[in-house]
Design a protein around this motif. Structure first.
Motif, PDB file in Angstrom:
ATOM      1  N   VAL A   1      -9.110  13.502   8.779  1.00 56.54           N
ATOM      2  CA  VAL A   1      -8.046  13.498   7.771  1.00 56.54           C
ATOM      3  C   VAL A   1      -8.575  12.768   6.541  1.00 56.54           C
ATOM      4  O   VAL A   1      -9.476  11.926   6.633  1.00 56.54           O
ATOM      5  N   VAL A   2      -8.024  13.108   5.378  1.00 51.61           N
ATOM      6  CA  VAL A   2      -8.362  12.426   4.126  1.00 51.61           C
ATOM      7  C   VAL A   2      -7.131  11.665   3.651  1.00 51.61           C
ATOM      8  O   VAL A   2      -6.011  12.208   3.659  1.00 51.61           O
ATOM      9  N   GLU A   3      -7.326  10.412   3.258  1.00 57.27           N
ATOM     10  CA  GLU A   3      -6.222   9.594   2.768  1.00 57.27           C
ATOM     11  C   GLU A   3      -6.505   9.153   1.338  1.00 57.27           C
ATOM     12  O   GLU A   3      -7.639   8.798   1.008  1.00 57.27           O
ATOM     13  N   ILE A   4      -5.478   9.211   0.505  1.00 57.91           N
ATOM     14  CA  ILE A   4      -5.554   8.709  -0.868  1.00 57.91           C
ATOM     15  C   ILE A   4      -4.659   7.486  -0.916  1.00 57.91           C
ATOM     16  O   ILE A   4      -3.460   7.566  -0.592  1.00 57.91           O
ATOM     17  N   GLU A   5      -5.216   6.333  -1.299  1.00 57.31           N
ATOM     18  CA  GLU A   5      -4.508   5.067  -1.177  1.00 57.31           C
ATOM     19  C   GLU A   5      -4.478   4.315  -2.503  1.00 57.31           C
ATOM     20  O   GLU A   5      -5.433   4.345  -3.280  1.00 57.31           O
ATOM     21  N   LEU A   6      -3.376   3.633  -2.724  1.00 59.57           N
ATOM     22  CA  LEU A   6      -3.224   2.723  -3.860  1.00 59.57           C
ATOM     23  C   LEU A   6      -2.715   1.402  -3.310  1.00 59.57           C
ATOM     24  O   LEU A   6      -1.700   1.363  -2.619  1.00 59.57           O
ATOM     25  N   GLU A   7      -3.442   0.337  -3.589  1.00 60.35           N
ATOM     26  CA  GLU A   7      -3.088  -0.971  -3.039  1.00 60.35           C
ATOM     27  C   GLU A   7      -2.800  -1.959  -4.158  1.00 60.35           C
ATOM     28  O   GLU A   7      -3.346  -1.857  -5.255  1.00 60.35           O
ATOM     29  N   GLU A   8      -1.932  -2.913  -3.862  1.00 60.23           N
ATOM     30  CA  GLU A   8      -1.627  -3.982  -4.820  1.00 60.23           C
ATOM     31  C   GLU A   8      -1.444  -5.274  -4.052  1.00 60.23           C
ATOM     32  O   GLU A   8      -0.767  -5.312  -3.014  1.00 60.23           O
ATOM     33  N   GLN A   9      -2.042  -6.341  -4.570  1.00 64.54           N
ATOM     34  CA  GLN A   9      -1.905  -7.664  -3.969  1.00 64.54           C
ATOM     35  C   GLN A   9      -1.126  -8.560  -4.919  1.00 64.54           C
ATOM     36  O   GLN A   9      -1.433  -8.637  -6.106  1.00 64.54           O
TER      37      GLN A   9
ATOM     38  N   GLU B   1       0.838  -1.193   0.000  1.00 64.86           N
ATOM     39  CA  GLU B   1       0.000   0.000   0.000  1.00 64.86           C
ATOM     40  C   GLU B   1       0.877   1.247   0.000  1.00 64.86           C
ATOM     41  O   GLU B   1       1.863   1.329   0.719  1.00 64.86           O
ATOM     42  N   VAL B   2       0.492   2.196  -0.847  1.00 69.07           N
ATOM     43  CA  VAL B   2       1.099   3.524  -0.858  1.00 69.07           C
ATOM     44  C   VAL B   2      -0.013   4.523  -0.614  1.00 69.07           C
ATOM     45  O   VAL B   2      -1.108   4.395  -1.157  1.00 69.07           O
ATOM     46  N   GLU B   3       0.245   5.524   0.231  1.00 65.28           N
ATOM     47  CA  GLU B   3      -0.816   6.469   0.572  1.00 65.28           C
ATOM     48  C   GLU B   3      -0.281   7.888   0.651  1.00 65.28           C
ATOM     49  O   GLU B   3       0.923   8.120   0.765  1.00 65.28           O
ATOM     50  N   ARG B   4      -1.195   8.832   0.546  1.00 61.90           N
ATOM     51  CA  ARG B   4      -0.922  10.235   0.813  1.00 61.90           C
ATOM     52  C   ARG B   4      -2.052  10.759   1.700  1.00 61.90           C
ATOM     53  O   ARG B   4      -3.177  10.261   1.629  1.00 61.90           O
ATOM     54  N   LYS B   5      -1.735  11.752   2.515  1.00 59.61           N
ATOM     55  CA  LYS B   5      -2.734  12.353   3.388  1.00 59.61           C
ATOM     56  C   LYS B   5      -2.879  13.830   3.045  1.00 59.61           C
ATOM     57  O   LYS B   5      -1.898  14.509   2.734  1.00 59.61           O
TER      58      LYS B   5
ATOM     59  N   ARG C   1      10.987  -1.580  -5.436  1.00 61.40           N
ATOM     60  CA  ARG C   1      10.796  -1.062  -6.788  1.00 61.40           C
ATOM     61  C   ARG C   1       9.313  -0.988  -7.132  1.00 61.40           C
ATOM     62  O   ARG C   1       8.868  -0.031  -7.789  1.00 61.40           O
ATOM     63  N   LYS C   2       8.563  -1.993  -6.681  1.00 63.39           N
ATOM     64  CA  LYS C   2       7.121  -1.991  -6.943  1.00 63.39           C
ATOM     65  C   LYS C   2       6.462  -0.806  -6.263  1.00 63.39           C
ATOM     66  O   LYS C   2       5.601  -0.130  -6.848  1.00 63.39           O
ATOM     67  N   MET C   3       6.857  -0.522  -5.029  1.00 64.55           N
ATOM     68  CA  MET C   3       6.260   0.612  -4.324  1.00 64.55           C
ATOM     69  C   MET C   3       6.754   1.945  -4.884  1.00 64.55           C
ATOM     70  O   MET C   3       6.040   2.940  -4.826  1.00 64.55           O
ATOM     71  N   ASP C   4       7.959   1.970  -5.456  1.00 64.25           N
ATOM     72  CA  ASP C   4       8.408   3.161  -6.170  1.00 64.25           C
ATOM     73  C   ASP C   4       7.466   3.453  -7.339  1.00 64.25           C
ATOM     74  O   ASP C   4       7.083   4.606  -7.586  1.00 64.25           O
ATOM     75  N   GLU C   5       7.112   2.396  -8.065  1.00 64.32           N
ATOM     76  CA  GLU C   5       6.176   2.546  -9.181  1.00 64.32           C
ATOM     77  C   GLU C   5       4.810   3.036  -8.687  1.00 64.32           C
ATOM     78  O   GLU C   5       4.201   3.928  -9.296  1.00 64.32           O
ATOM     79  N   MET C   6       4.332   2.464  -7.574  1.00 60.47           N
ATOM     80  CA  MET C   6       3.050   2.892  -7.010  1.00 60.47           C
ATOM     81  C   MET C   6       3.127   4.346  -6.549  1.00 60.47           C
ATOM     82  O   MET C   6       2.164   5.108  -6.694  1.00 60.47           O
ATOM     83  N   ASP C   7       4.280   4.725  -5.989  1.00 51.44           N
ATOM     84  CA  ASP C   7       4.495   6.116  -5.582  1.00 51.44           C
ATOM     85  C   ASP C   7       4.324   7.065  -6.762  1.00 51.44           C
ATOM     86  O   ASP C   7       3.678   8.111  -6.652  1.00 51.44           O
ATOM     87  N   ARG C   8       4.942   6.711  -7.879  1.00 52.98           N
ATOM     88  CA  ARG C   8       4.845   7.569  -9.066  1.00 52.98           C
ATOM     89  C   ARG C   8       3.399   7.680  -9.542  1.00 52.98           C
ATOM     90  O   ARG C   8       2.939   8.770  -9.914  1.00 52.98           O
ATOM     91  N   ARG C   9       2.680   6.568  -9.500  1.00 52.43           N
ATOM     92  CA  ARG C   9       1.291   6.589  -9.955  1.00 52.43           C
ATOM     93  C   ARG C   9       0.413   7.476  -9.073  1.00 52.43           C
ATOM     94  O   ARG C   9      -0.415   8.244  -9.566  1.00 52.43           O
TER      95      ARG C   9
END
Length: 268
Positions: A199-207, A61-65, A223-231
């Protein structure tokens, strides 16, 4: 097309290159492809259910608040600016009770957060915290034995779930969550807590599916989470009109600040 080296690994495995058609896994699980599983040789038919039970899910999971939304709700297209969302699907309203555990920040300083959510043990792992990286990416652990191993790797003390993994309660609050799935892959959730923080969270998850017991390459996960970060950065930049401005603080940090303020006698 599979490389010669990968085919050689599959042929040397106890299951060969053939698997049941109803299963699909990523093998080896640090490789970025999905291997279709077709026919299991007859000598392995009796063990097919056992093989299926060995499948393990890696949850990334990658998130932003952000402190709030810039519009009252994402459900009303008339409030959207330009560019408009491609799709917005409301998520079911949720209420969950979180109890966080630690010992004098021992776990969190190593990038591990352990909690019970509605009575179920969960943990978030972010080793990059120790390298000064932002606390925005995690691997989620949802199996008690995995959580136990993660705790013991830090504390060096035997940790049982029945004894709260030898940890002390550090936070206890309820969250009321409204959410939306945006553009298919991204979740935007608006959380309000029982102690008055929002608070508001924006999340991207991958299984990722892999065979239980096989070690997943940590560098591949990074590396996978780096890619998710960019997205997620591109998503937030594209729809920058939707996010409220200002300083932001997560629910757990806000709770700890509040309780520390109460203990020190500060008026908040």
């Amino acid at each position: 097309m599979l490389s010669t080296s990968i085919l050689a690994r599959l042929k040397s495995s106890p299951y060969g290159t053939d698997y049941p058609s109803r299963l699909s896994i990523k093998l080896p699980c640090h490789m970025p492809f999905r291997l279709p599983l077709k026919h299991l040789p007859s000598r392995y038919l009796s063990t097919a259910p056992e093989f299926a039970n060995r499948l393990k899910t890696i949850n990334l999971e990658v998130e932003r608040k952000v402190p709030c939304l810039a519009i009252p709700t994402l459900s009303d297209p008339s409030l959207w600016s330009n560019p408009a969302f491609i799709s917005v699907d409301p998520l079911p309203f949720k209420i969950f009770h979180d109890v966080y555990y630690d010992n004098n920040d021992t776990l969190s300083s190593h990038g591990l957060w352990v909690r019970q959510r509605n009575g179920v043990w969960q943990a978030k792992v972010n080793p990059s915290v120790r390298r000064g990286r932002a606390n925005t990416r995690f691997e989620e652990l949802r199996i008690e034995s995995d959580i136990q191993k993660a705790v013991e790797a830090i504390t060096r003390v035997e940790a049982q779930a029945t004894a709260n993994f030898g940890l002390n309660k550090m936070a206890d609050f309820t969250t009321y969550r409204e959410g939306w799935r945006v553009d298919g892959d991204f979740m935007v959730v608006r959380d309000n807590t029982s102690f008055g923080w929002g608070v508001v969270e924006i999340e991207l998850e991958e299984q990722i599916k892999c065979v239980g017991g096989e070690e997943v390459d940590e560098k591949w996960k990074e590396r996978k989470m780096d890619e998710m970060d960019r997205r997620i950065e591109m998503f937030m930049e594209k729809y920058s009109w939707a996010w409220g401005k200002g300083q932001v603080k997560g629910k757990l940090s806000a709770y700890l600040d509040m309780t520390r303020g109460i203990r020190s006698g500060r008026v908040r």
